[in-house]
Design an enzyme around this catalytic site. Structure first.
Site, PDB file in Angstrom:
ATOM      1  N   ASP A 240      77.514  18.394  71.865  1.00  0.00           N
ATOM      2  CA  ASP A 240      77.787  18.509  70.431  1.00  0.00           C
ATOM      3  C   ASP A 240      78.519  19.776  70.003  1.00  0.00           C
ATOM      4  O   ASP A 240      79.141  19.771  68.946  1.00  0.00           O
ATOM      5  CB  ASP A 240      76.477  18.383  69.640  1.00  0.00           C
ATOM      6  CG  ASP A 240      76.725  18.097  68.164  1.00  0.00           C
ATOM      7  OD1 ASP A 240      77.774  17.513  67.837  1.00  0.00           O
ATOM      8  OD2 ASP A 240      75.875  18.445  67.334  1.00  0.00           O
TER       9      ASP A 240
ATOM     10  N   HIS B 169      73.925  25.589  67.958  1.00  0.00           N
ATOM     11  CA  HIS B 169      75.296  25.374  67.487  1.00  0.00           C
ATOM     12  C   HIS B 169      75.398  25.002  66.012  1.00  0.00           C
ATOM     13  O   HIS B 169      76.514  24.805  65.512  1.00  0.00           O
ATOM     14  CB  HIS B 169      76.002  24.318  68.359  1.00  0.00           C
ATOM     15  CG  HIS B 169      75.324  22.991  68.390  1.00  0.00           C
ATOM     16  ND1 HIS B 169      74.384  22.669  69.343  1.00  0.00           N
ATOM     17  CD2 HIS B 169      75.439  21.898  67.603  1.00  0.00           C
ATOM     18  CE1 HIS B 169      73.956  21.440  69.140  1.00  0.00           C
ATOM     19  NE2 HIS B 169      74.580  20.949  68.080  1.00  0.00           N
TER      20      HIS B 169
END
Length: 1010
Positions: free
Chosen positions: A173, A420
């Protein structure tokens, strides 16, 4: 039900037998049976997984417990509950898990019986941990220290509880991929790196040419850390039509039902699998089944996948497929068994765009205050880890153990912050607030620990010192805002000793700036007596400056005393008080003391910098050592964030940087007020537009660089327009569209504007499409003139060089529309930032790295001032307390170029310490001399630690390097590096613990002490 109970009983008996035999079996050493793969059919590896963001739309707690379901239907505890239950129901099923921040919580809530059951699932290979970090870290805005630390936190948990070490990197991702991340995974001993996102132009070419898998050799300095890389065909979610948990039709295989659909559904899936296969080179494809927070009701997935597998595998001639529950490691083993020769990639995967109007380059800068706070806490964590190790011999073991336990708070919150959607700034506002609060709690816990440790150090070494009362230490976290309550006692005549800690591995001679309530003070060093100091009087505030000399991994003490105090030493040197001189008033009126055309000059023995007397802007910089000069200008500009147009509805937002046009506007057309300070410690030019925009150029007497301090924000949106603010530097260097940026603070990456090394770039977004992340360093070079201009930053930013001789640093951004990438909020953040950069200008031939590497480390690991008070003279205080401390054997025990990267307890009951040492210089082929391999005897470093053994480990410290085994891959260039080719594999050195360190190499040791 009987079969299920029997299955559980077998697992428990297996573990009990192991325990009775006194064995702690390491699962990595167990040879699991290989799945049955076909040599003639297409093997479809179904990987059941959940991608669990450690905060994004909801906080970490909300995601784990399943609260606030109106925002997102997710509850990780239920995912793990139901997935484990489904694995127990069918031994053929498999499941992978990634985010240890969540799994650790769930594990701690389980009974011993359930923990043993889960261990059995791991033993059998049904449950496999992939990646294994505390989170799935971002790769653009994280510092390499933090990335390694969070991976270590997760891997240590897995090793201690399961005896496993993950073998596959799974970053499906993050929004682009760094060279450093690939290098870290290689050094961990990973067999492969599986990614989900790649630029749309890059992936189109790879799909067409069957290059979705390749060898990634991301570093010149340590090529043995190359890693095989596989790109998922269509991101990481279940193929369309097969998300059984989210409403897609189930597999109905009962022939007695009218709506039996198993044949059509099998045919539909076969077409998906065959399409995947056209882009890969072996007869194996990996198809993920899962997505964000999937398997909340795992039975809905597994029951239907069971039927799909059974039906297709019972008709091999019809479908041509062999379906199996699999894991990334099983898939990679199968690809490796094909024994093919693979292409080599050497560049990184930034920037990332998912279509021609959508470059994910905005998040490089989103929430810059949070980015700065994460970096600040990284430095603090390293300070407290070092102190706990080097001071443990001075305190009772029970107290030392408690302090080590206390610091786990900071380790874990820093692990979470690397996610993230955390430090990246791409979370919802209440989640960003939650991250900041957690960091604040960790920060306070760390400072409390430092207070205890420093008190112990001050009263150590000598009977007279040990009898002294332990001082209370305080801190000034708002130093960059000219606020320091710890110095307030100076007003009442009390002296303030300042202990300044240096977490780097060499002695530092650096300036210290401290706000004080009065102007008339003296500064006395514990080792050198009274020293020269300077007090800058600016807008009614007083800033004390002096040069401090601090030993490595230690502190020095400087005592500040009011000249009116009874405790002033007879020969003390009063601070020089300097009133700032107004050169230009806010309306642009020129002070008569300065000629209209005369430049303002700041100068020391190393550089000469000239500024305009009209507005204080920088004009030129000269390196006096090498005699090179360049004109240079700096301006603040802003881009108008897109809110969508006829070409595309794409807006600029948390992730995406998309300006309305490539033209940038001047951020402030008004002439700033300009003031100047000239002193023995520093001289500076201050440019004041408003409280929302202040710039100070500062030159210290001993510095070979110019410091730039900037106050920016809150960004004004009263006109209804968001703004993305850039600081643009323009020089006369001829750079041929080439420049360089660091990768997570490590190796420099060559950049060429409007160019990609891996494919033919079609330029659609010439501004946003040329921005890349910078964590610490960016520079441009003019090879013909042998000149280099470098900017060193204190946090991650976005950077580009859109014109020859230019560097654009995006500083702050505020947008008013959501960019449609899931966060559901605009980047409408109203924070102010105070940020520091360093400008370095020098001759390339002067070994450029020796200038910018230490400067970057100095910003990333700043000196830490610690304050106390005393009603004594400096001489009396120094006679009672240990004013100077270092645990190292000398002022410079490590050769130039080596740095202690990590020093922390693994288990202070067993006296085991995790030690990482790195060579900070890289091989880049640009300097007149490249760095050499450096030799170090570990036993010569510490004076407070006696090393009795040193075992070299993999990067996270859980596996002996001598036991590390990676899959072998063939490459088109024939360079099949051995992972240990540049590393000694000796566990216990018989020659004084002597090891060598090649350029940019990090070596990890577990050392034991007496």
């Amino acid at each position: 039900m009987v079969i299920k109970k029997l299955f559980i009983l077998i697992f428990c008996l297996f573990l009990i037998i192991n325990e009775i035999n006194g064995k702690k079996t390491k699962i990595n050493d167990i040879k699991k049976s290989k799945p049955k793969l076909s040599s003639t059919l297409l093997n479809v590896h179904i990987v059941a997984h959940t991608h669990d963001d450690v905060g994004w739309l909801k906080t970490v707690d909300e995601y784990y417990y399943g609260s606030n379901m109106s925002i997102a239907f997710a509850g990780v505890q239920y995912t793990l509950d139901t997935a484990i239950t489904c694995l127990l129901a069918n031994p053929e099923r498999k499941f992978i898990y990634v985010e240890i921040a969540f799994f650790q919580r769930w594990w701690d809530e389980q009974s011993t019986t359930m923990q043993n059951i889960v261990k059995g699932l791991v033993e059998s290979g049904q449950l496999e941990f992939i990646n294994g970090g505390y989170c799935m870290n971002d790769e653009a805005t994280t510092y390499y220290d933090d990335t390694i630390d969070q991976m270590t936190l997760g891997h240590q948990f897995l090793w201690e509880n399961f005896g496993v070490m993950p073998k596959i990197g799974w970053h499906i991702d993050p929004f682009g991929h760094s060279a450093t991340q690939a290098r870290i995974f290689g050094q961990l001993g990973f067999d492969a790196f599986i990614i989900g996102r790649m630029d749309y132009q890059d992936i189109e070419a790879r799909l067409e040419n069957k290059q979705m898998e390749f060898m990634w050799r991301s570093t010149q300095s340590t090529p043995e850390n190359q890693v095989f890389t596989s790109v998922l065909r269509a991101m990481y979610c279940t193929p369309d039509g097969f998300n059984f948990e989210q409403g897609d039709d189930p597999i109905q295989d009962d022939p007695n039902l009218f709506d039996n659909n198993v044949d059509s559904r099998a045919e539909q899936f076969t077409q998906v699998a065959l399409e995947y296969a056209t882009h890969y080179r072996t007869n194996n494809v990996l198809i993920p089944f899962g997505c964000d927070f999937a398997y909340l009701n795992a039975q809905m997935y597994y029951k239907n996948i069971d039927k799909l597998i059974a039906h297709i595998n019972s008709n091999p001639d019809k479908y041509g497929l062999n379906l199996l529950y699999s894991t990334p490691s099983i898939y990679i083993d199968a690809v490796n068994d094909a024994n093919l020769v693979w292409e080599v990639k050497t560049d990184d995967l930034f920037p990332y765009a998912d279509n021609e109007f959508s470059y994910w380059t905005g998040y490089f800068v989103s929430r810059p205050a949070l980015k700065g706070y994460v970096r600040q806490n990284n430095a603090l964590l390293h300070v407290v880890e070092q102190m706990l190790v080097t001071s443990s011999n001075l305190m009772p073991s029970s107290r030392s153990e408690q302090l080590v336990d206390d610091i786990v708070i900071m380790r874990e919150v820093m692990g979470i912050a690397q996610h993230h959607d955390a430090v990246s700034g791409t979370e919802q506002q209440h989640v960003a607030d939650d991250y900041a609060e957690r960091l604040s709690i960790g920060n306070c816990a760390s400072l409390e620990t430092i207070n205890t440790v420093v008190g112990t150090l001050l009263t150590a070494n000598g009977n007279s010192k040990s009898a002294a009362a332990t001082p209370t230490i305080s801190f000034c976290p708002l130093l960059n805002q000219s606020i320091c309550p710890a110095t307030d006692p100076l007003s009442s005549g009390t002296s303030v000793p300042v202990l300044i800690y240096n977490s780097l591995s060499w002695t530092r001679n650096e300036p210290v700036r401290i706000p004080i309530p009065i102007a008339n003070v003296t500064v006395t060093s514990s080792s050198n007596g009274s020293i020269t100091s300077q007090v800058n009087q600016i807008n009614g505030t007083f800033i004390l400056e002096f040069l401090a000399t601090i030993p490595p991994l230690g502190y020095s003490t400087y005592i500040i005393t009011s000249t009116a105090s009874d405790f002033v030493e007879p020969n003390s040197i009063p601070a020089i008080i300097i009133q700032d001189e107004i050169i230009v008033s806010g309306g642009g009126k020129i002070n008569e003391k300065v000629s209209y055309n005369d430049p303002i000059i700041l100068e020391n023995d190393y550089i000469n910098v000239q500024f305009s007397s009209q507005d204080g802007s920088i004009l030129s910089i000269t390196n006096k050592t090498s005699g090179v000069t360049s004109s240079i200008t700096q301006e603040y500009i802003w881009y108008n964030p897109s809110v969508g147009n006829d070409d595309s509805a794409q807006c600029s937002g948390a992730y995406i940087f998309r300006p309305v046009e490539d033209f940038a506007y001047p951020y402030n057309n008004a002439t700033p007020s300009v003031s100047i300070i000239r002193g023995e410690i520093s001289s500076s030019i201050r440019r004041f537009w408003s409280n929302e925009m202040v710039q100070t150029f500062r030159l210290y007497s001993n510095a070979d660089h110019l410091e730039v301090e900037e106050i920016i924000g809150p960004i004004d949106i009263s006109d209804g327009i968001g703004k993305e603010i850039v600081s643009r530097y323009t020089t006369t260097l001829v750079t041929d569209q080439t420049w360089y940026s660091d990768s997570q603070g490590m190796e420099m990456q060559k950049r060429i504007t409007n160019y990609r090394p891996s494919w033919n770039l079609t330029v659609v977004q010439p501004t946003s499409g040329n921005y890349v992340p910078v964590n610490a360093i960016a520079y441009i070079q003019d090879p013909n003139q042998s000149l280099q201009f470098t900017i060193v930053t204190d946090r991650s930013r976005g950077c580009a060089s859109l014109r020859d001789g230019q560097l654009d640093m995006m500083m702050h951004r505020r947008t008013l529309k959501d960019d449609g990438r899931g966060v559901g909020q605009p980047m409408n953040e109203s924070t102010q930032i105070v940020t520091t950069s360093k400008l370095i200008f020098h001759d390339i031939s002067s070994y450029a790295q020796s200038h910018y590497r230490p400067a970057a480390l100095s910003l990333s690991h700043p000196l830490l001032p610690m304050f106390t008070t005393t009603q004594q003279s400096s001489n009396d205080w120094n006679s009672q307390y240990q004013g100077v401390y270092s645990p190292l054997t000398s002022a410079s025990p490590l050769p130039n170029g080596l740095k202690i990267q990590t020093l922390q307890w693994l288990d202070n009951q067993d006296n085991t310490i995790l030690l990482r040492i790195e060579n900070i210089y890289q091989i880049d082929g640009q300097d007149s001399q490249d760095p050499q391999t450096i030799t170090l005897d570990l036993s010569t470093i510490f004076s407070t630690i006696t090393i009795t053994s040193a075992t070299e480990m993999n990067l996270t410290g859980v596996q002996k390097l001598s036991n590390l085994s990676r899959l072998k891959w063939k490459t088109v260039d024939g360079k099949n590096y051995d992972h240990k080719s540049s590393s000694s594999t000796k566990e216990d050195s018989s020659n004084g613990f002597v090891f060598t360190f090649s350029p940019m190499q990090i070596r990890t040791f577990i050392i034991t002490t007496n």
